[in-house]
Scaffold this motif. Structure first.
Motif, PDB file in Angstrom:
ATOM      1  N   SER A   1      47.661   0.890  95.345  1.00  0.00           N
ATOM      2  CA  SER A   1      47.103   0.999  93.994  1.00  0.00           C
ATOM      3  C   SER A   1      47.807   2.055  93.151  1.00  0.00           C
ATOM      4  O   SER A   1      47.590   2.110  91.944  1.00  0.00           O
ATOM      5  CB  SER A   1      45.609   1.322  94.063  1.00  0.00           C
ATOM      6  OG  SER A   1      44.897   0.314  94.728  1.00  0.00           O
ATOM      7  N   GLN A   2      48.656   2.888  93.758  1.00  0.00           N
ATOM      8  CA  GLN A   2      49.265   4.005  93.038  1.00  0.00           C
ATOM      9  C   GLN A   2      50.748   3.793  92.751  1.00  0.00           C
ATOM     10  O   GLN A   2      51.358   4.587  92.041  1.00  0.00           O
ATOM     11  CB  GLN A   2      49.094   5.295  93.847  1.00  0.00           C
ATOM     12  CG  GLN A   2      47.653   5.629  94.169  1.00  0.00           C
ATOM     13  CD  GLN A   2      47.535   6.792  95.137  1.00  0.00           C
ATOM     14  OE1 GLN A   2      48.501   7.513  95.356  1.00  0.00           O
ATOM     15  NE2 GLN A   2      46.361   6.968  95.721  1.00  0.00           N
ATOM     16  N   ILE A   3      51.348   2.728  93.303  1.00  0.00           N
ATOM     17  CA  ILE A   3      52.769   2.463  93.131  1.00  0.00           C
ATOM     18  C   ILE A   3      52.946   1.336  92.130  1.00  0.00           C
ATOM     19  O   ILE A   3      52.231   0.322  92.178  1.00  0.00           O
ATOM     20  CB  ILE A   3      53.429   2.098  94.475  1.00  0.00           C
ATOM     21  CG1 ILE A   3      53.312   3.273  95.450  1.00  0.00           C
ATOM     22  CG2 ILE A   3      54.879   1.711  94.300  1.00  0.00           C
ATOM     23  CD1 ILE A   3      53.884   2.996  96.810  1.00  0.00           C
ATOM     24  N   CYS A   4      53.886   1.491  91.229  1.00  0.00           N
ATOM     25  CA  CYS A   4      54.180   0.452  90.254  1.00  0.00           C
ATOM     26  C   CYS A   4      54.902  -0.693  90.952  1.00  0.00           C
ATOM     27  O   CYS A   4      55.885  -0.481  91.676  1.00  0.00           O
ATOM     28  CB  CYS A   4      55.039   1.015  89.120  1.00  0.00           C
ATOM     29  SG  CYS A   4      55.495  -0.214  87.864  1.00  0.00           S
ATOM     30  N   SER A   5      54.441  -1.921  90.747  1.00  0.00           N
ATOM     31  CA  SER A   5      55.040  -3.083  91.401  1.00  0.00           C
ATOM     32  C   SER A   5      56.360  -3.504  90.770  1.00  0.00           C
ATOM     33  O   SER A   5      57.038  -4.390  91.298  1.00  0.00           O
ATOM     34  CB  SER A   5      54.064  -4.264  91.354  1.00  0.00           C
ATOM     35  OG  SER A   5      53.741  -4.590  90.006  1.00  0.00           O
ATOM     36  N   ILE A   6      56.769  -2.866  89.651  1.00  0.00           N
ATOM     37  CA  ILE A   6      58.026  -3.216  88.977  1.00  0.00           C
ATOM     38  C   ILE A   6      59.112  -2.180  89.249  1.00  0.00           C
ATOM     39  O   ILE A   6      60.194  -2.509  89.735  1.00  0.00           O
ATOM     40  CB  ILE A   6      57.787  -3.376  87.462  1.00  0.00           C
ATOM     41  CG1 ILE A   6      56.834  -4.558  87.206  1.00  0.00           C
ATOM     42  CG2 ILE A   6      59.107  -3.596  86.719  1.00  0.00           C
ATOM     43  CD1 ILE A   6      56.514  -4.784  85.745  1.00  0.00           C
ATOM     44  N   CYS A   7      58.824  -0.897  88.968  1.00  0.00           N
ATOM     45  CA  CYS A   7      59.842   0.147  89.152  1.00  0.00           C
ATOM     46  C   CYS A   7      59.599   0.998  90.393  1.00  0.00           C
ATOM     47  O   CYS A   7      60.383   1.905  90.673  1.00  0.00           O
ATOM     48  CB  CYS A   7      59.905   1.050  87.928  1.00  0.00           C
ATOM     49  SG  CYS A   7      58.410   2.052  87.666  1.00  0.00           S
TER      50      CYS A   7
ATOM     51  N   GLY B   1      56.386   2.004  81.695  1.00  0.00           N
ATOM     52  CA  GLY B   1      55.431   1.492  80.729  1.00  0.00           C
ATOM     53  C   GLY B   1      54.732   0.218  81.161  1.00  0.00           C
ATOM     54  O   GLY B   1      54.129  -0.463  80.323  1.00  0.00           O
ATOM     55  N   ASN B   2      54.783  -0.120  82.450  1.00  0.00           N
ATOM     56  CA  ASN B   2      54.132  -1.327  82.955  1.00  0.00           C
ATOM     57  C   ASN B   2      52.613  -1.172  82.862  1.00  0.00           C
ATOM     58  O   ASN B   2      52.053  -0.177  83.329  1.00  0.00           O
ATOM     59  CB  ASN B   2      54.561  -1.572  84.414  1.00  0.00           C
ATOM     60  CG  ASN B   2      53.771  -2.693  85.057  1.00  0.00           C
ATOM     61  OD1 ASN B   2      53.403  -3.666  84.405  1.00  0.00           O
ATOM     62  ND2 ASN B   2      53.523  -2.550  86.350  1.00  0.00           N
ATOM     63  N   VAL B   3      51.959  -2.154  82.256  1.00  0.00           N
ATOM     64  CA  VAL B   3      50.504  -2.161  82.120  1.00  0.00           C
ATOM     65  C   VAL B   3      49.992  -3.488  82.663  1.00  0.00           C
ATOM     66  O   VAL B   3      50.346  -4.548  82.136  1.00  0.00           O
ATOM     67  CB  VAL B   3      50.059  -1.982  80.653  1.00  0.00           C
ATOM     68  CG1 VAL B   3      48.541  -2.039  80.554  1.00  0.00           C
ATOM     69  CG2 VAL B   3      50.594  -0.687  80.079  1.00  0.00           C
ATOM     70  N   GLN B   4      49.187  -3.432  83.714  1.00  0.00           N
ATOM     71  CA  GLN B   4      48.614  -4.652  84.282  1.00  0.00           C
ATOM     72  C   GLN B   4      47.341  -4.297  85.051  1.00  0.00           C
ATOM     73  O   GLN B   4      47.019  -3.122  85.232  1.00  0.00           O
ATOM     74  CB  GLN B   4      49.614  -5.363  85.200  1.00  0.00           C
ATOM     75  CG  GLN B   4      50.077  -4.551  86.389  1.00  0.00           C
ATOM     76  CD  GLN B   4      51.052  -5.319  87.263  1.00  0.00           C
ATOM     77  OE1 GLN B   4      51.076  -6.548  87.244  1.00  0.00           O
ATOM     78  NE2 GLN B   4      51.871  -4.601  88.019  1.00  0.00           N
ATOM     79  N   ASP B   5      46.658  -5.327  85.468  1.00  0.00           N
ATOM     80  CA  ASP B   5      45.400  -5.119  86.187  1.00  0.00           C
ATOM     81  C   ASP B   5      45.647  -4.351  87.480  1.00  0.00           C
ATOM     82  O   ASP B   5      46.652  -4.567  88.171  1.00  0.00           O
ATOM     83  CB  ASP B   5      44.754  -6.467  86.497  1.00  0.00           C
ATOM     84  CG  ASP B   5      43.411  -6.305  87.194  1.00  0.00           C
ATOM     85  OD1 ASP B   5      42.449  -5.890  86.545  1.00  0.00           O
ATOM     86  OD2 ASP B   5      43.362  -6.589  88.424  1.00  0.00           O
ATOM     87  N   ARG B   6      44.745  -3.468  87.789  1.00  0.00           N
ATOM     88  CA  ARG B   6      44.908  -2.606  88.967  1.00  0.00           C
ATOM     89  C   ARG B   6      45.004  -3.423  90.255  1.00  0.00           C
ATOM     90  O   ARG B   6      45.878  -3.184  91.095  1.00  0.00           O
ATOM     91  CB  ARG B   6      43.711  -1.645  89.027  1.00  0.00           C
ATOM     92  CG  ARG B   6      43.621  -0.835  90.313  1.00  0.00           C
ATOM     93  CD  ARG B   6      42.211  -0.302  90.490  1.00  0.00           C
ATOM     94  NE  ARG B   6      42.114   0.486  91.713  1.00  0.00           N
ATOM     95  CZ  ARG B   6      42.001   1.806  91.732  1.00  0.00           C
ATOM     96  NH1 ARG B   6      41.977   2.484  90.603  1.00  0.00           N
ATOM     97  NH2 ARG B   6      41.915   2.457  92.877  1.00  0.00           N
ATOM     98  N   ASP B   7      44.109  -4.412  90.432  1.00  0.00           N
ATOM     99  CA  ASP B   7      44.097  -5.197  91.664  1.00  0.00           C
ATOM    100  C   ASP B   7      45.317  -6.096  91.776  1.00  0.00           C
ATOM    101  O   ASP B   7      45.852  -6.298  92.872  1.00  0.00           O
ATOM    102  CB  ASP B   7      42.816  -6.031  91.732  1.00  0.00           C
ATOM    103  CG  ASP B   7      41.564  -5.173  91.786  1.00  0.00           C
ATOM    104  OD1 ASP B   7      41.670  -4.028  92.258  1.00  0.00           O
ATOM    105  OD2 ASP B   7      40.501  -5.636  91.349  1.00  0.00           O
ATOM    106  N   LEU B   8      45.796  -6.647  90.658  1.00  0.00           N
ATOM    107  CA  LEU B   8      46.989  -7.486  90.688  1.00  0.00           C
ATOM    108  C   LEU B   8      48.216  -6.667  91.058  1.00  0.00           C
ATOM    109  O   LEU B   8      49.073  -7.126  91.823  1.00  0.00           O
ATOM    110  CB  LEU B   8      47.183  -8.156  89.326  1.00  0.00           C
ATOM    111  CG  LEU B   8      48.402  -9.064  89.176  1.00  0.00           C
ATOM    112  CD1 LEU B   8      48.362 -10.192  90.195  1.00  0.00           C
ATOM    113  CD2 LEU B   8      48.505  -9.611  87.756  1.00  0.00           C
ATOM    114  N   ASN B   9      48.309  -5.461  90.536  1.00  0.00           N
ATOM    115  CA  ASN B   9      49.424  -4.579  90.896  1.00  0.00           C
ATOM    116  C   ASN B   9      49.388  -4.245  92.387  1.00  0.00           C
ATOM    117  O   ASN B   9      50.431  -4.238  93.066  1.00  0.00           O
ATOM    118  CB  ASN B   9      49.347  -3.301  90.058  1.00  0.00           C
ATOM    119  CG  ASN B   9      50.425  -2.305  90.411  1.00  0.00           C
ATOM    120  OD1 ASN B   9      51.590  -2.463  90.062  1.00  0.00           O
ATOM    121  ND2 ASN B   9      50.038  -1.247  91.119  1.00  0.00           N
ATOM    122  N   ALA B  10      48.193  -3.989  92.928  1.00  0.00           N
ATOM    123  CA  ALA B  10      48.070  -3.689  94.355  1.00  0.00           C
ATOM    124  C   ALA B  10      48.439  -4.897  95.209  1.00  0.00           C
ATOM    125  O   ALA B  10      49.096  -4.764  96.253  1.00  0.00           O
ATOM    126  CB  ALA B  10      46.647  -3.236  94.662  1.00  0.00           C
TER     127      ALA B  10
END
Length: 392
Positions: free
Chosen positions: A322-328, A348-357
């Motif tokens: 939940s703390q790591i960006c899935s893009i960078c 600047g990645n903005v997305q849902d917390r659960d989707l990123n996790a």
């Protein structure tokens, strides 16, 4: 492959009487053997040479001492009390190994009534099933609530929940054919949504217990106000048990549909190896976590991935998905549960917390490099008066 089935029965009144008689015999044998073991343990406090009886020893004593006194034992299948003694001995072994607590006496009328039936052997099973009925020893043909594959088996378990009777048995079935080139998916289990997949698909959390809580409280008060042993108390308890069963069925139905979809349509399923027992110690979220059925989800995924020839990967529970960006792959500061949107201060990645996790869980592998936590933090700007909750 060996697969277990559990379905509801439709017995008539005579068969229900037989079912309750078998439950009573199994319960009597269980409680009798439990008292014997307690006496032996008290005797061992002064004399360590006293041997704790095994399941075979208990069965020999049951045949020699108990059955002659109670002839109604012979009206039921001999497998029911014998299996009850084996289950009691297994419970005591778990207690001696400090895996579980000491077993307790079984109470008449409890919702967990069940008994074991056996006929024939594994090579020559004696319990037949014609698809719509099943022939049980000492009971006869009993109708099934739903059609099942025509097969034969040598043992089964009959159980009762809220005045509804179920049968569970195992039989050999063919391995289902699955399509090739199935994708890999990462799944994030949560409270707000039951599951969020890395492909963007979400499964809603039905929250059955929370929806039924008001009605359940009302029925519980009604049971408490009835006189113990009265018919009205039994009726109120029956209504409460039916509501509990309804909540359980809603939860199981949602989890079964989710786990079947994941195992059938994906070659590899990656989930977090969550320590559910530790989560339940948080008394503010324990009810919501228990209502999700996280442990049941993990149990079903384990055997369904084997059924559909898929692979199950358990992600390290300390992986900060939940703390790591899935893009960078930037590791930002800690995120409390109230923050539902992930904002990366680096890209600047903005997305849902659960989707990123879920996307981080999908790309996880053994020995993955976890970057150090960034000192940059997203500033929490106060929301103006005219801004809506949805925009925030």
């Amino acid at each position: 492959m060996l697969l277990s089935f559990k379905t509801e029965l439709k017995p008539n009144n005579r068969q229900v009487t037989k079912f309750r008689q078998h439950c009573g015999v199994a319960r009597h044998a269980y409680n009798w053997a439990h008292s014997i073991i307690l006496e032996v343990l008290n005797a061992r406090e002064t004399d360590k040479t006293v041997k704790i009886p095994s399941a075979i020893d208990l069965h020999k004593r049951l045949v020699a001492e108990v059955k002659p006194l109670y002839p109604w034992y012979y009206e039921s299948s001999k497998a029911s009390p014998q299996q009850a003694l084996a289950e009691l001995r297994t419970a005591w072994d778990r207690c001696f190994k400090k895996v579980s607590k000491q077993p307790r006496f079984k109470k008449k009328g409890a919702s967990g009534d069940s008994f074991y039936l056996e006929q024939g052997t594994k090579t020559k099973p004696g319990i037949n099933n014609d698809g719509k009925r099943v022939k049980l020893p000492k009971i006869g043909w009993v109708r099934l609530h739903e059609p099942l594959p025509v097969t034969a088996f040598h043992n089964c378990v009959i159980s009762r929940k809220a005045d509804r009777w179920f049968i569970a048995f195992k039989c050999e079935v063919e391995q289902p054919v699955t399509p090739p080139n199935r994708p890999v998916v990462g799944v994030d289990i949560g409270i707000k949504e039951l599951a969020v997949c890395s492909n963007g698909q979400t499964f809603a959390n039905l929250k059955a217990y929370r929806r039924m809580s008001r009605k359940m409280k009302r029925l519980q008060r009604r049971v408490s106000k009835r006189l113990k042993g009265s018919s009205n108390r039994k009726k109120a308890s029956s209504k409460l048990a039916k509501l509990h069963l309804k909540v359980s069925n809603i939860r199981k139905d949602a989890i079964h549909k989710l786990t079947t979809y994941l195992a059938k349509n994906h070659s590899e399923v990656k989930i977090e190896d969550l320590h559910v027992k530790a989560f339940l110690k948080n008394h503010k979220l324990a009810g919501a976590i228990a209502d999700c059925g996280m442990y049941e989800f993990k149990r079903q995924v384990e055997y369904k991935t084997q059924k559909f020839s898929s692979k199950l990967t358990l992600v390290d529970r300390f992986f900060p998905s939940s703390q790591i960006c899935s893009i960078c792959c930037n590791h930002r500061h800690k995120m409390p549960l109230k923050v539902r949107v992930f904002e990366c201060p680096n890209c600047g990645n903005v997305q849902d917390r659960d989707l990123n996790a879920a996307r981080n869980i999908e790309r996880w592998f053994e020995g993955i490099f976890i970057p150090e936590r960034s000192e940059l933090a997203v500033s929490s700007t106060p929301v103006s008066t005219g801004e809506s909750r949805q925009t925030r």
